[in-house]
Design a protein around this motif. Structure first.
Motif, PDB file in Angstrom:
ATOM      1  N   PHE A 148       0.836  -1.202   0.000  1.00 18.05           N
ATOM      2  CA  PHE A 148       0.000   0.000   0.000  1.00 18.05           C
ATOM      3  C   PHE A 148       0.871   1.253   0.000  1.00 18.05           C
ATOM      4  O   PHE A 148       1.886   1.335   0.698  1.00 18.05           O
ATOM      5  N   SER A 149       0.436   2.254  -0.765  1.00 19.33           N
ATOM      6  CA  SER A 149       1.248   3.457  -0.955  1.00 19.33           C
ATOM      7  C   SER A 149       0.522   4.751  -0.634  1.00 19.33           C
ATOM      8  O   SER A 149       1.163   5.788  -0.456  1.00 19.33           O
ATOM      9  N   LEU A 150      -0.815   4.740  -0.579  1.00 21.99           N
ATOM     10  CA  LEU A 150      -1.593   5.949  -0.303  1.00 21.99           C
ATOM     11  C   LEU A 150      -2.736   5.582   0.629  1.00 21.99           C
ATOM     12  O   LEU A 150      -3.628   4.818   0.252  1.00 21.99           O
ATOM     13  N   CYS A 151      -2.730   6.118   1.846  1.00 22.35           N
ATOM     14  CA  CYS A 151      -3.740   5.749   2.834  1.00 22.35           C
ATOM     15  C   CYS A 151      -4.428   6.977   3.408  1.00 22.35           C
ATOM     16  O   CYS A 151      -3.925   8.095   3.334  1.00 22.35           O
ATOM     17  N   ARG A 152      -5.557   6.715   4.019  1.00 23.35           N
ATOM     18  CA  ARG A 152      -6.396   7.756   4.621  1.00 23.35           C
ATOM     19  C   ARG A 152      -6.294   7.677   6.144  1.00 23.35           C
ATOM     20  O   ARG A 152      -6.105   6.601   6.710  1.00 23.35           O
ATOM     21  N   THR A 153      -6.451   8.833   6.791  1.00 20.13           N
ATOM     22  CA  THR A 153      -6.536   8.867   8.246  1.00 20.13           C
ATOM     23  C   THR A 153      -7.535   9.942   8.639  1.00 20.13           C
ATOM     24  O   THR A 153      -7.671  10.951   7.943  1.00 20.13           O
ATOM     25  N   PRO A 154      -8.286   9.760   9.723  1.00 17.42           N
ATOM     26  CA  PRO A 154      -9.300  10.753  10.096  1.00 17.42           C
ATOM     27  C   PRO A 154      -8.706  11.928  10.857  1.00 17.42           C
ATOM     28  O   PRO A 154      -7.706  11.789  11.557  1.00 17.42           O
ATOM     29  N   VAL A 155      -9.340  13.086  10.701  1.00 22.75           N
ATOM     30  CA  VAL A 155      -9.019  14.265  11.511  1.00 22.75           C
ATOM     31  C   VAL A 155      -9.975  14.233  12.701  1.00 22.75           C
ATOM     32  O   VAL A 155     -11.122  14.657  12.601  1.00 22.75           O
ATOM     33  N   GLY A 156      -9.529  13.690  13.829  1.00 24.13           N
ATOM     34  CA  GLY A 156     -10.416  13.484  14.967  1.00 24.13           C
ATOM     35  C   GLY A 156     -11.191  12.190  14.816  1.00 24.13           C
ATOM     36  O   GLY A 156     -10.829  11.297  14.043  1.00 24.13           O
ATOM     37  N   ALA A 157     -12.298  12.086  15.562  1.00 25.61           N
ATOM     38  CA  ALA A 157     -13.047  10.830  15.620  1.00 25.61           C
ATOM     39  C   ALA A 157     -13.846  10.570  14.356  1.00 25.61           C
ATOM     40  O   ALA A 157     -14.363  11.495  13.718  1.00 25.61           O
ATOM     41  N   ASN A 158     -13.948   9.295  13.999  1.00 28.51           N
ATOM     42  CA  ASN A 158     -14.904   8.859  12.991  1.00 28.51           C
ATOM     43  C   ASN A 158     -15.741   7.729  13.589  1.00 28.51           C
ATOM     44  O   ASN A 158     -15.715   7.498  14.796  1.00 28.51           O
ATOM     45  N   ASP A 159     -16.481   7.005  12.744  1.00 26.70           N
ATOM     46  CA  ASP A 159     -17.366   5.969  13.284  1.00 26.70           C
ATOM     47  C   ASP A 159     -16.607   4.736  13.755  1.00 26.70           C
ATOM     48  O   ASP A 159     -17.197   3.877  14.420  1.00 26.70           O
ATOM     49  N   PHE A 160     -15.309   4.629  13.435  1.00 27.49           N
ATOM     50  CA  PHE A 160     -14.513   3.527  13.965  1.00 27.49           C
ATOM     51  C   PHE A 160     -13.447   4.037  14.929  1.00 27.49           C
ATOM     52  O   PHE A 160     -12.370   3.459  15.053  1.00 27.49           O
ATOM     53  N   ALA A 161     -13.797   5.131  15.620  1.00 29.60           N
ATOM     54  CA  ALA A 161     -13.003   5.594  16.752  1.00 29.60           C
ATOM     55  C   ALA A 161     -13.473   4.882  18.019  1.00 29.60           C
ATOM     56  O   ALA A 161     -14.542   4.261  18.054  1.00 29.60           O
ATOM     57  N   ARG A 162     -12.685   4.999  19.076  1.00 31.04           N
ATOM     58  CA  ARG A 162     -13.068   4.401  20.363  1.00 31.04           C
ATOM     59  C   ARG A 162     -14.234   5.164  20.986  1.00 31.04           C
ATOM     60  O   ARG A 162     -14.966   4.624  21.816  1.00 31.04           O
ATOM     61  N   GLY A 163     -14.421   6.395  20.577  1.00 33.13           N
ATOM     62  CA  GLY A 163     -15.487   7.251  21.077  1.00 33.13           C
ATOM     63  C   GLY A 163     -15.298   8.631  20.482  1.00 33.13           C
ATOM     64  O   GLY A 163     -14.320   8.899  19.780  1.00 33.13           O
ATOM     65  N   TRP A 164     -16.213   9.526  20.756  1.00 35.99           N
ATOM     66  CA  TRP A 164     -16.106  10.874  20.181  1.00 35.99           C
ATOM     67  C   TRP A 164     -14.953  11.650  20.798  1.00 35.99           C
ATOM     68  O   TRP A 164     -14.736  11.625  22.004  1.00 35.99           O
ATOM     69  N   TYR A 165     -14.223  12.347  19.937  1.00 33.90           N
ATOM     70  CA  TYR A 165     -13.240  13.335  20.391  1.00 33.90           C
ATOM     71  C   TYR A 165     -12.916  14.251  19.217  1.00 33.90           C
ATOM     72  O   TYR A 165     -13.066  13.880  18.047  1.00 33.90           O
ATOM     73  N   SER A 166     -12.530  15.473  19.523  1.00 37.70           N
ATOM     74  CA  SER A 166     -11.893  16.346  18.543  1.00 37.70           C
ATOM     75  C   SER A 166     -10.598  16.832  19.160  1.00 37.70           C
ATOM     76  O   SER A 166     -10.274  16.481  20.303  1.00 37.70           O
ATOM     77  N   TYR A 167      -9.852  17.636  18.427  1.00 39.42           N
ATOM     78  CA  TYR A 167      -8.584  18.126  18.953  1.00 39.42           C
ATOM     79  C   TYR A 167      -8.735  19.397  19.788  1.00 39.42           C
ATOM     80  O   TYR A 167      -7.754  19.882  20.349  1.00 39.42           O
ATOM     81  N   ASP A 168      -9.969  19.888  19.881  1.00 44.18           N
ATOM     82  CA  ASP A 168     -10.213  21.067  20.726  1.00 44.18           C
ATOM     83  C   ASP A 168     -11.704  21.170  21.008  1.00 44.18           C
ATOM     84  O   ASP A 168     -12.469  21.716  20.214  1.00 44.18           O
TER      85      ASP A 168
END
Length: 492
Positions: free
Chosen positions: A116-136
């Motif tokens: 794999f050469s190009l991947c995605r990552t979420p900015v803060g929580a998504n539906d497969f996070a441990r729970g809701w969070y943002s960075y502020d």
């Protein structure tokens, strides 16, 4: 070992996460020296086969050619293939021993495996996070004094770092599922009531939202703060040696979900994009429109009609029903780069049938000009359940109790396209007036040709490909995906 036992052995190795290296072999008489062929059927993944020698083409066999690989008409330049780094994926992989986790990650990122050469990552929580969070989550913190990526140090950052150990040049792009809750009109991370049996988020009736409405507060001070929020995110990751090369302003901006989400109108996004573009220019990160999950090209056209917003957009990310918009986007915006941003998630069936559906989707995206295509969940625990109640497919399934892992049919589909198609390869048309058009081809910078040949029939199928004035005749096994790699020397 008979054929049946050989297949069982291959499946056992797949379940244990063991992939035997392909031994180099001398060219046999009648086979093509330096060529590779791997074939996958429902019960036999990644079987090595011999590639027949190319035959000279001549007028006598012209009408016997089923499909032509048109090397003279290269199309889009490929940026890569990959999956998404999600929190629950790292939680699942963390149940394994370090050695097993390393082996599982190798199947995704090692250059002799899926690469794999190009991947995605979420900015803060998504539906497969441990729970809701943002960075502020500090209301009114327009100066972002409380901004922190501390949460990601537990999950996403070690996940990405492990991938980088195999692939130091791994490219990353990111998008949020929701802004910080205080930047939204409803003051809440979700936008819909839970599904039956889903997680009770506590959302009130007056906090639910709808498609076609702007739920981000439409004020310049909020746009400015949110754009700087993206900038801080890119900068903090960069300090750790993780480059976020591209961002998209909102995942599925039309979808009000019972998990992290935020609906925008095209007009609202057009107002925000100049702010985002200004901040991303400072950190050297590109901005794509998206992700577009509706089959309505007008949603993109309205934004591109705004000169200030259009000046920011370098491409478009498309997923789910957005695939129906691909023909119009490709036709009317040929200079806009297209990325397939998310495999349709499935329901944790992880079966061959769904992998076959995935091939149909992937083929459509590449045919209409997509230069990248990302799977969704790289890894999940058995059952594949999100924190908000949706079981989904993954490339790797981990049994946390037994501390074992296995690869799914979706993995083998991804490996068929990602293993040998290098970043910078050109997509090559495969033309057929006989209906033999369910194939993809790519030309790497080193001149090698990667042909992904599909046989959806219930019996073996002989296909004659015209390539570089020669004929490649192959017998594709029943119900199979096939990757054939022809060296540059064979095409001279």
């Amino acid at each position: 070992m008979n054929a049946k036992l050989s297949r069982r052995h291959a499946l056992g190795a797949m379940g244990a996460g063991l992939i035997a290296p392909v031994a180099a072999r001398a060219a046999d008489k009648g086979t093509l020296d330096g060529a590779l062929w791997f074939s996958t059927q429902s019960d036999a993944p990644w079987q090595s086969r011999k590639v027949p020698a190319l035959a000279p083409a001549n007028p006598a066999n012209f009408f016997g050619i089923d499909a032509t690989v048109n090397l003279a008409k290269p199309r889009q330049t490929m940026r890569g293939f990959g999956a998404c780094f999600n929190e629950l994926g790292w939680v699942a992989l963390s149940a394994l021993t370090p050695a097993d986790r390393h082996a599982a990650m190798a199947t995704l990122f090692a250059r002799d495996q899926a690469a794999f050469s190009l991947c995605r990552t979420p900015v803060g929580a998504n539906d497969f996070a441990r729970g809701w969070y943002s960075y502020d989550e500090t209301a009114g913190d327009f100066d972002l004094k409380r901004f922190s990526i501390a949460n990601d140090h537990q999950t996403l950052i070690p996940f990405i770092k492990e991938a980088q150990s195999f692939r130091p040049d791994l490219q990353l792009w990111a998008s949020p599922w929701s802004p910080p809750s205080w930047m939204k009109k409803n003051g809440f991370y979700a936008m819909a009531k839970p599904w039956p049996g889903g997680k009770d988020t506590g959302i009130r009736d007056d906090q639910t939202g709808h498609e076609g409405e702007d739920h981000f507060i439409q004020e310049d001070r909020y746009f400015d703060a949110y754009a700087r929020y993206f900038g801080r995110y890119v900068q903090e990751y960069a300090k750790l040696g993780i480059t976020i090369g591209t961002v998209m302003p909102q995942n599925e901006f039309n979808s009000a979900q019972p998990y992290a989400s935020c609906c925008w109108t095209p007009e609202g996004l057009a107002r925000f994009l100049p702010f985002l573009g200004r901040e991303m220019d400072k950190v050297g990160t590109k901005v794509f429109f998206g992700t577009l999950e509706r089959g309505n090209p007008a949603l993109l056209e309205k934004v591109m009609a705004d000169p200030k917003a259009a000046a920011v957009i370098k491409g478009v990310g498309v997923q789910w029903d957005g695939k129906r918009a691909l023909p119009e986007i490709a036709r009317h915006m040929p200079d806009l780069e297209i990325w397939g941003t998310e495999w349709e998630c499935g329901t944790a069936s992880n079966d061959w049938h769904y992998a076959r559906y995935g091939w149909t989707n992937l083929h459509r995206y590449i045919t209409f000009g997509a230069s990248a295509w990302d799977y969704w969940n790289a890894a999940l625990p058995t059952g594949g359940l999100s924190g908000w109640g949706w079981p989904q497919n993954s490339l790797i399934v981990v049994d946390p109790k037994a501390k074992t892992w296995r690869l799914t049919p979706d993995y083998w589909l991804m490996r068929h396209v990602s293993s040998y198609v290098q970043v910078g390869a050109r997509a090559i048309p495969v033309d057929s007036f006989l209906g033999f058009d369910d194939h993809l081809a790519f030309r790497n910078a080193d001149g090698s040709l990667v042909l992904i040949a599909n046989n959806a029939q219930g019996q073996a199928q002989r296909v004659r490909f015209g390539v570089a004035g020669k004929v490649l005749e192959v017998d594709l096994p029943a119900d199979s995906l096939n990757t054939l790699v022809l060296p540059a020397s064979a095409l001279a």
